[in-house]
Design an enzyme around this catalytic site. Structure first.
Site, PDB file in Angstrom:
ATOM      1  N   CYS A  20       3.747  -2.352   3.735  1.00  0.00           N
ATOM      2  CA  CYS A  20       4.392  -3.097   4.818  1.00  0.00           C
ATOM      3  C   CYS A  20       3.629  -4.391   5.117  1.00  0.00           C
ATOM      4  O   CYS A  20       2.466  -4.550   4.734  1.00  0.00           O
ATOM      5  CB  CYS A  20       4.553  -2.216   6.065  1.00  0.00           C
ATOM      6  SG  CYS A  20       3.222  -2.328   7.272  1.00  0.00           S
ATOM      7  N   CYS A  22       0.308  -4.010   6.860  1.00  0.00           N
ATOM      8  CA  CYS A  22      -0.725  -3.457   5.969  1.00  0.00           C
ATOM      9  C   CYS A  22      -1.257  -4.566   5.061  1.00  0.00           C
ATOM     10  O   CYS A  22      -2.454  -4.595   4.745  1.00  0.00           O
ATOM     11  CB  CYS A  22      -0.175  -2.278   5.173  1.00  0.00           C
ATOM     12  SG  CYS A  22      -0.083  -0.740   6.132  1.00  0.00           S
ATOM     13  N   ASP A  66       0.470 -13.592  17.154  1.00  0.00           N
ATOM     14  CA  ASP A  66       1.835 -13.505  16.645  1.00  0.00           C
ATOM     15  C   ASP A  66       2.239 -14.856  16.058  1.00  0.00           C
ATOM     16  O   ASP A  66       1.929 -15.911  16.622  1.00  0.00           O
ATOM     17  CB  ASP A  66       2.804 -13.101  17.768  1.00  0.00           C
ATOM     18  CG  ASP A  66       4.150 -12.637  17.234  1.00  0.00           C
ATOM     19  OD1 ASP A  66       4.454 -11.440  17.374  1.00  0.00           O
ATOM     20  OD2 ASP A  66       4.894 -13.476  16.664  1.00  0.00           O
ATOM     21  N   HIS A  78      -1.530   3.092   8.541  1.00  0.00           N
ATOM     22  CA  HIS A  78      -0.094   2.843   8.691  1.00  0.00           C
ATOM     23  C   HIS A  78       0.566   3.971   9.478  1.00  0.00           C
ATOM     24  O   HIS A  78       0.654   5.104   9.008  1.00  0.00           O
ATOM     25  CB  HIS A  78       0.590   2.684   7.326  1.00  0.00           C
ATOM     26  CG  HIS A  78       2.058   2.404   7.466  1.00  0.00           C
ATOM     27  ND1 HIS A  78       2.566   1.127   7.601  1.00  0.00           N
ATOM     28  CD2 HIS A  78       3.124   3.240   7.562  1.00  0.00           C
ATOM     29  CE1 HIS A  78       3.875   1.192   7.757  1.00  0.00           C
ATOM     30  NE2 HIS A  78       4.241   2.470   7.734  1.00  0.00           N
ATOM     31  N   ASN A 105       7.951  -2.028  20.769  1.00  0.00           N
ATOM     32  CA  ASN A 105       9.350  -1.746  20.456  1.00  0.00           C
ATOM     33  C   ASN A 105       9.402  -0.569  19.486  1.00  0.00           C
ATOM     34  O   ASN A 105       8.590  -0.497  18.554  1.00  0.00           O
ATOM     35  CB  ASN A 105      10.009  -2.984  19.832  1.00  0.00           C
ATOM     36  CG  ASN A 105      10.060  -4.157  20.798  1.00  0.00           C
ATOM     37  OD1 ASN A 105      10.277  -3.971  21.995  1.00  0.00           O
ATOM     38  ND2 ASN A 105       9.846  -5.361  20.298  1.00  0.00           N
ATOM     39  N   GLY A 139      14.530  -2.371  19.076  1.00  0.00           N
ATOM     40  CA  GLY A 139      14.349  -3.720  18.546  1.00  0.00           C
ATOM     41  C   GLY A 139      13.100  -3.895  17.706  1.00  0.00           C
ATOM     42  O   GLY A 139      12.580  -5.003  17.579  1.00  0.00           O
ATOM     43  N   HIS A 166       5.467  -0.825  11.470  1.00  0.00           N
ATOM     44  CA  HIS A 166       4.040  -0.455  11.571  1.00  0.00           C
ATOM     45  C   HIS A 166       3.741  -0.656  13.052  1.00  0.00           C
ATOM     46  O   HIS A 166       3.865  -1.786  13.554  1.00  0.00           O
ATOM     47  CB  HIS A 166       3.200  -1.379  10.682  1.00  0.00           C
ATOM     48  CG  HIS A 166       1.728  -1.096  10.668  1.00  0.00           C
ATOM     49  ND1 HIS A 166       0.985  -0.964   9.491  1.00  0.00           N
ATOM     50  CD2 HIS A 166       0.831  -0.933  11.667  1.00  0.00           C
ATOM     51  CE1 HIS A 166      -0.278  -0.730   9.779  1.00  0.00           C
ATOM     52  NE2 HIS A 166      -0.404  -0.718  11.097  1.00  0.00           N
ATOM     53  N   HIS A 189       2.940  -1.594  16.605  1.00  0.00           N
ATOM     54  CA  HIS A 189       2.185  -2.726  17.150  1.00  0.00           C
ATOM     55  C   HIS A 189       2.486  -2.860  18.623  1.00  0.00           C
ATOM     56  O   HIS A 189       3.607  -2.619  19.066  1.00  0.00           O
ATOM     57  CB  HIS A 189       2.533  -4.027  16.417  1.00  0.00           C
ATOM     58  CG  HIS A 189       3.992  -4.271  16.261  1.00  0.00           C
ATOM     59  ND1 HIS A 189       4.761  -3.625  15.314  1.00  0.00           N
ATOM     60  CD2 HIS A 189       4.855  -5.075  16.935  1.00  0.00           C
ATOM     61  CE1 HIS A 189       6.015  -4.020  15.408  1.00  0.00           C
ATOM     62  NE2 HIS A 189       6.098  -4.901  16.401  1.00  0.00           N
ATOM     63  N   HIS A 220       2.579  -5.664  21.547  1.00  0.00           N
ATOM     64  CA  HIS A 220       2.562  -7.089  21.876  1.00  0.00           C
ATOM     65  C   HIS A 220       1.781  -7.233  23.177  1.00  0.00           C
ATOM     66  O   HIS A 220       2.107  -6.568  24.161  1.00  0.00           O
ATOM     67  CB  HIS A 220       3.978  -7.608  22.133  1.00  0.00           C
ATOM     68  CG  HIS A 220       4.918  -7.516  20.975  1.00  0.00           C
ATOM     69  ND1 HIS A 220       5.225  -8.592  20.183  1.00  0.00           N
ATOM     70  CD2 HIS A 220       5.636  -6.472  20.481  1.00  0.00           C
ATOM     71  CE1 HIS A 220       6.103  -8.221  19.250  1.00  0.00           C
ATOM     72  NE2 HIS A 220       6.363  -6.939  19.412  1.00  0.00           N
TER      73      HIS A 220
HETATM   74  P1  5GP Z   1       8.772  -6.427  16.594  1.00  0.00           P
HETATM   75  O1  5GP Z   1      10.059  -7.198  16.650  1.00  0.00           O
HETATM   76  O2  5GP Z   1       8.727  -5.509  15.412  1.00  0.00           O
HETATM   77  O3  5GP Z   1       8.437  -5.732  17.878  1.00  0.00           O
HETATM   78  O4  5GP Z   1       7.626  -7.504  16.422  1.00  0.00           O
HETATM   79  C1  5GP Z   1       7.218  -7.997  15.197  1.00  0.00           C
HETATM   80  C2  5GP Z   1       6.431  -9.239  15.479  1.00  0.00           C
HETATM   81  O5  5GP Z   1       5.698  -9.576  14.315  1.00  0.00           O
HETATM   82  C3  5GP Z   1       7.276 -10.473  15.842  1.00  0.00           C
HETATM   83  O6  5GP Z   1       6.906 -10.944  17.135  1.00  0.00           O
HETATM   84  C4  5GP Z   1       6.958 -11.479  14.743  1.00  0.00           C
HETATM   85  O7  5GP Z   1       6.865 -12.803  15.222  1.00  0.00           O
HETATM   86  C5  5GP Z   1       5.635 -10.970  14.201  1.00  0.00           C
HETATM   87  N1  5GP Z   1       5.398 -11.244  12.795  1.00  0.00           N
HETATM   88  C6  5GP Z   1       6.239 -10.976  11.755  1.00  0.00           C
HETATM   89  N2  5GP Z   1       5.673 -11.331  10.592  1.00  0.00           N
HETATM   90  C7  5GP Z   1       4.444 -11.825  10.895  1.00  0.00           C
HETATM   91  C8  5GP Z   1       3.375 -12.352  10.095  1.00  0.00           C
HETATM   92  O8  5GP Z   1       3.436 -12.429   8.871  1.00  0.00           O
HETATM   93  N3  5GP Z   1       2.259 -12.769  10.755  1.00  0.00           N
HETATM   94  C9  5GP Z   1       2.157 -12.693  12.117  1.00  0.00           C
HETATM   95  N4  5GP Z   1       1.011 -13.133  12.668  1.00  0.00           N
HETATM   96  N5  5GP Z   1       3.138 -12.193  12.892  1.00  0.00           N
HETATM   97  C10 5GP Z   1       4.267 -11.777  12.281  1.00  0.00           C
HETATM   98 ZN    ZN Z   2       1.747  -0.740   7.503  1.00  0.00          ZN
END
Ligand code: 5GP
Ligand code: ZN
Length: 108
Positions: free
Chosen positions: A2, A5, A28, A44, A82, A88, A93, A95, A97
């Site tokens: 992912c 990862c 982010d 993971h 999320n 959403g 993986h 996370h 925010h």
């Molecule tokens: P989700 O929508 O899954 O809760 O949040 C995923 C977050 O990962 C989004 O806020 C998006 O901007 C961030 N994101 C996605 N790809 C990357 C990346 O390659 N690098 C960084 N630093 N953030 C990422």
């Molecule tokens: Zn992962």
């Protein structure tokens, strides 16, 4: 593997805020607030549904350390994770925010 990862492995670069053996905090790529940090375990785990109380306990301390590091602990901040399709979640993986740096609009 992912995308998060790959970030952990250094395959994709990141702007690291804080790191230890088990967790990584990085900026982010598409920030939703002046401070927008993603906090992840290095192992993971798909989402909060798969988290264990032990990992969550260690992650709690790490998140508090991140809040202190970015200067948000006293002024306040928001934590969001999320979960799944309806929650959403875009990256499978877990996370958190961490949003800070301004008075955030109320969600609920
Ligand atoms: P989700 O929508 O899954 O809760 O949040 C995923 C977050 O990962 C989004 O806020 C998006 O901007 C961030 N994101 C996605 N790809 C990357 C990346 O390659 N690098 C960084 N630093 N953030 C990422
Ligand atoms: Zn992962």
């Amino acid at each position: 593997m992912c995308i998060f990862c790959k970030i952990i492995d250094g395959e994709i670069p990141n702007k690291t805020v804080l790191e230890n053996d088990n967790f990584l905090a990085f900026e982010d790529i598409n920030p939703s607030a002046p401070i927008h940090v993603l906090i992840i375990p290095k192992v993971h785990i798909q989402s909060f549904n798969e988290m264990t109380p032990n990992i969550m306990a260690d992650m709690t301390s790490f998140i508090q350390e991140v809040a202190l590091t970015v200067g948000a602990k006293s002024d306040g901040y928001r934590l969001i994770t999320n979960i799944g399709e309806n929650g959403g979640q875009g990256v499978s993986h877990i996370h958190f925010h961490l949003l800070a740096g301004e008075k955030l609009g109320k969600l609920i």
